[in-house]
Design an enzyme around this catalytic site. Structure first.
Site, PDB file in Angstrom:
ATOM      1  N   ARG A   1       0.687  -1.219   0.099  1.00 30.91           N
ATOM      2  CA  ARG A   1      -0.042   0.168   0.001  1.00 30.91           C
ATOM      3  C   ARG A   1       0.875   1.090   0.009  1.00 30.91           C
ATOM      4  NH1 ARG A   1      -4.769  -2.316   2.303  1.00 30.91           N
ATOM      5  NH2 ARG A   1      -6.875  -0.567   2.200  1.00 30.91           N
TER       6      ARG A   1
ATOM      7  N   ARG B   1     -22.431  -2.079   1.696  1.00 30.70           N
ATOM      8  CA  ARG B   1     -21.931  -3.044   2.601  1.00 30.70           C
ATOM      9  C   ARG B   1     -22.396  -3.052   3.837  1.00 30.70           C
ATOM     10  NH1 ARG B   1     -15.566  -4.378   1.872  1.00 30.70           N
ATOM     11  NH2 ARG B   1     -15.271  -2.269   2.714  1.00 30.70           N
TER      12      ARG B   1
ATOM     13  N   ARG C   1      -9.613   7.270   3.955  1.00 31.84           N
ATOM     14  CA  ARG C   1      -9.056   6.215   3.521  1.00 31.84           C
ATOM     15  C   ARG C   1      -8.746   6.323   2.012  1.00 31.84           C
ATOM     16  NH1 ARG C   1     -13.765   1.806   4.690  1.00 31.84           N
ATOM     17  NH2 ARG C   1     -12.403   0.327   3.414  1.00 31.84           N
TER      18      ARG C   1
HETATM   19  P1  AP5 Z   1      -8.799  -3.319   3.805  1.00 34.36           P
HETATM   20  O1  AP5 Z   1      -9.381  -4.416   4.476  1.00 34.36           O
HETATM   21  O2  AP5 Z   1      -7.551  -3.787   2.817  1.00 34.36           O
HETATM   22  O3  AP5 Z   1      -9.704  -2.339   3.186  1.00 34.36           O
HETATM   23  P2  AP5 Z   1      -9.498  -1.365   1.938  1.00 34.36           P
HETATM   24  O4  AP5 Z   1      -8.508  -1.376   1.054  1.00 34.36           O
HETATM   25  O5  AP5 Z   1     -10.032  -0.145   2.397  1.00 34.36           O
HETATM   26  O6  AP5 Z   1     -10.831  -2.353   1.156  1.00 34.36           O
HETATM   27  P3  AP5 Z   1     -12.331  -2.828   1.301  1.00 34.36           P
HETATM   28  O7  AP5 Z   1     -12.118  -4.185   2.138  1.00 34.36           O
HETATM   29  O8  AP5 Z   1     -13.012  -1.654   1.740  1.00 34.36           O
HETATM   30  O9  AP5 Z   1     -12.650  -2.805  -0.117  1.00 34.36           O
HETATM   31  P4  AP5 Z   1     -12.344  -3.846  -1.403  1.00 34.36           P
HETATM   32  O10 AP5 Z   1     -11.167  -3.353  -2.604  1.00 34.36           O
HETATM   33  O11 AP5 Z   1     -11.724  -5.329  -0.677  1.00 34.36           O
HETATM   34  O12 AP5 Z   1     -13.578  -4.239  -1.935  1.00 34.36           O
HETATM   35  P5  AP5 Z   1     -14.650  -5.626  -1.639  1.00 34.36           P
HETATM   36  O13 AP5 Z   1     -14.460  -6.786  -2.506  1.00 34.36           O
HETATM   37  O14 AP5 Z   1     -14.922  -5.675  -0.043  1.00 34.36           O
HETATM   38  O15 AP5 Z   1      -7.766  -2.379   4.846  1.00 34.36           O
HETATM   39  C1  AP5 Z   1      -8.547  -1.802   6.035  1.00 34.36           C
HETATM   40  C2  AP5 Z   1      -7.414  -1.017   6.765  1.00 34.36           C
HETATM   41  O16 AP5 Z   1      -6.404  -1.997   7.436  1.00 34.36           O
HETATM   42  C3  AP5 Z   1      -6.831   0.218   6.314  1.00 34.36           C
HETATM   43  O17 AP5 Z   1      -7.458   1.202   6.098  1.00 34.36           O
HETATM   44  C4  AP5 Z   1      -5.211   0.326   6.952  1.00 34.36           C
HETATM   45  O18 AP5 Z   1      -5.943   0.681   8.032  1.00 34.36           O
HETATM   46  C5  AP5 Z   1      -5.307  -1.114   7.267  1.00 34.36           C
HETATM   47  N1  AP5 Z   1      -4.226  -1.768   6.188  1.00 34.36           N
HETATM   48  C6  AP5 Z   1      -4.722  -2.822   5.399  1.00 34.36           C
HETATM   49  N2  AP5 Z   1      -3.578  -3.127   4.855  1.00 34.36           N
HETATM   50  C7  AP5 Z   1      -2.455  -2.479   4.901  1.00 34.36           C
HETATM   51  C8  AP5 Z   1      -1.288  -2.126   4.682  1.00 34.36           C
HETATM   52  N3  AP5 Z   1      -0.896  -2.869   3.548  1.00 34.36           N
HETATM   53  N4  AP5 Z   1      -0.494  -1.212   5.082  1.00 34.36           N
HETATM   54  C9  AP5 Z   1      -0.984  -0.315   6.110  1.00 34.36           C
HETATM   55  N5  AP5 Z   1      -2.506  -0.638   6.508  1.00 34.36           N
HETATM   56  C10 AP5 Z   1      -2.946  -1.464   6.140  1.00 34.36           C
HETATM   57  O19 AP5 Z   1     -16.118  -4.749  -2.317  1.00 34.36           O
HETATM   58  C11 AP5 Z   1     -16.705  -3.819  -1.450  1.00 34.36           C
HETATM   59  C12 AP5 Z   1     -18.230  -3.771  -1.600  1.00 34.36           C
HETATM   60  O20 AP5 Z   1     -18.641  -3.750  -2.992  1.00 34.36           O
HETATM   61  C13 AP5 Z   1     -18.825  -5.219  -1.417  1.00 34.36           C
HETATM   62  O21 AP5 Z   1     -20.029  -5.023  -0.729  1.00 34.36           O
HETATM   63  C14 AP5 Z   1     -18.904  -5.902  -2.809  1.00 34.36           C
HETATM   64  O22 AP5 Z   1     -19.970  -6.987  -2.817  1.00 34.36           O
HETATM   65  C15 AP5 Z   1     -19.155  -4.714  -3.706  1.00 34.36           C
HETATM   66  N6  AP5 Z   1     -18.468  -4.881  -4.924  1.00 34.36           N
HETATM   67  C16 AP5 Z   1     -17.490  -5.334  -5.064  1.00 34.36           C
HETATM   68  N7  AP5 Z   1     -17.250  -5.280  -6.872  1.00 34.36           N
HETATM   69  C17 AP5 Z   1     -18.385  -4.864  -7.285  1.00 34.36           C
HETATM   70  C18 AP5 Z   1     -18.613  -4.667  -8.535  1.00 34.36           C
HETATM   71  N8  AP5 Z   1     -18.043  -5.023  -9.584  1.00 34.36           N
HETATM   72  N9  AP5 Z   1     -19.669  -4.010  -8.801  1.00 34.36           N
HETATM   73  C19 AP5 Z   1     -20.850  -3.818  -7.669  1.00 34.36           C
HETATM   74  N10 AP5 Z   1     -20.303  -3.989  -6.624  1.00 34.36           N
HETATM   75  C20 AP5 Z   1     -19.375  -4.456  -6.087  1.00 34.36           C
END
Ligand code: AP5
Length: 205
Positions: A88, A127, A150
């Site tokens: 990241r 979600r 974020r």
């Molecule tokens: P993390 O858990 O990695 O969260 P994020 O990157 O903010 O991502 P999300 O889980 O919110 O979204 P996603 O892209 O996975 O989408 P999803 O498939 O869930 O990180 C959380 C926290 O941890 C960070 O803020 C940080 O504090 C810490 N952290 C983690 N890694 C770190 C690192 N490397 N370094 C430092 N800190 C770190 O989909 C979201 C929703 O959309 C779902 O409901 C899904 O069903 C829907 N959806 C998905 N695709 C589609 C589509 N094509 N069309 C319609 N709906 C869709």
């Protein structure tokens, strides 16, 4: 296959990682999931990460690099892995390069999921609503306020990785606004073209 899924919060990294893992029998390494588990278990890493995550910040590089370094040593990661949410930052990407180099392993591709901000907000809100309707605990960072933070972190610290991997000819961008199924199909098409998957692996998707 060793793959990175890159994209802002809500872009579908976790969703696509699960679909690819299911299909290709490799492991999903989600630093977000690992950190949430550490928070729930109250481990020293969890105690350090809890507040940072709830406020939409990034956990220190050395902490997440340590987690990933240990995790890729485990037997189930030998066949390959999908990194979801790591790296990241540029220092995390450099640390990953070092880890892979020492193990003589190659990264196949970095897939960037591109989704516009209004769609990200709508997805994260949906979600949270669905989680609430199931009577489960909503992620502390799934609020419009924390999502804004974020996204700011993504723009300033993670987006530079687009250039980082583009320079190294690893970056492939996918339109993450398509349906979940279309995005999976597109990723599989790309991986097949790269030779990371056998053609038969993507025919049904
Ligand atoms: P993390 O858990 O990695 O969260 P994020 O990157 O903010 O991502 P999300 O889980 O919110 O979204 P996603 O892209 O996975 O989408 P999803 O498939 O869930 O990180 C959380 C926290 O941890 C960070 O803020 C940080 O504090 C810490 N952290 C983690 N890694 C770190 C690192 N490397 N370094 C430092 N800190 C770190 O989909 C979201 C929703 O959309 C779902 O409901 C899904 O069903 C829907 N959806 C998905 N695709 C589609 C589509 N094509 N069309 C319609 N709906 C869709």
């Amino acid at each position: 296959m060793r793959l990175i899924l890159l994209g802002p919060p809500g872009s579908g990294k976790g969703t696509q990682a699960q679909r690819l893992v299911h299909r290709h029998g490799i492991v999903q390494l989600s630093t977000g999931e690992m950190l949430r588990a550490a928070v729930a278990a109250g481990t020293p890493v969890g105690l350090q990460a809890k507040e940072i995550m709830a406020n939409g910040g990034l956990v220190p590089d050395e902490v997440v690099v340590g987690i990933i370094a240990d995790r890729i040593e485990e037997p189930d990661a030998k066949k390959g892995f999908i990194l979801d949410g790591f790296p990241r930052t540029v220092p995390q990407a450099e640390a990953l390069d070092d880890l892979l180099r020492k193990k003589h392993l190659k990264l196949d591709a970095v897939v960037e999921l591109r989704v516009n901000e209004s769609a990200l907000l709508a997805r994260v809100e949906k979600r949270a609503e669905e989680t609430r309707a199931r009577g489960e605990e909503v992620r502390l960072d799934d609020t419009p306020e924390v999502l804004t933070k974020r996204l700011a972190q993504y723009r300033s610290l993670t987006e530079p990785l687009i250039h980082y991997y583009s320079e190294r000819r690893k970056l492939l961008t996918v339109d993450g606004m398509m349906t979940i199924e279309h995005v999976t199909r597109e990723i599989n098409r790309i991986l097949t073209a790269l030779g990371a998957l056998e053609p038969k692996d993507h025919e049904e998707h």
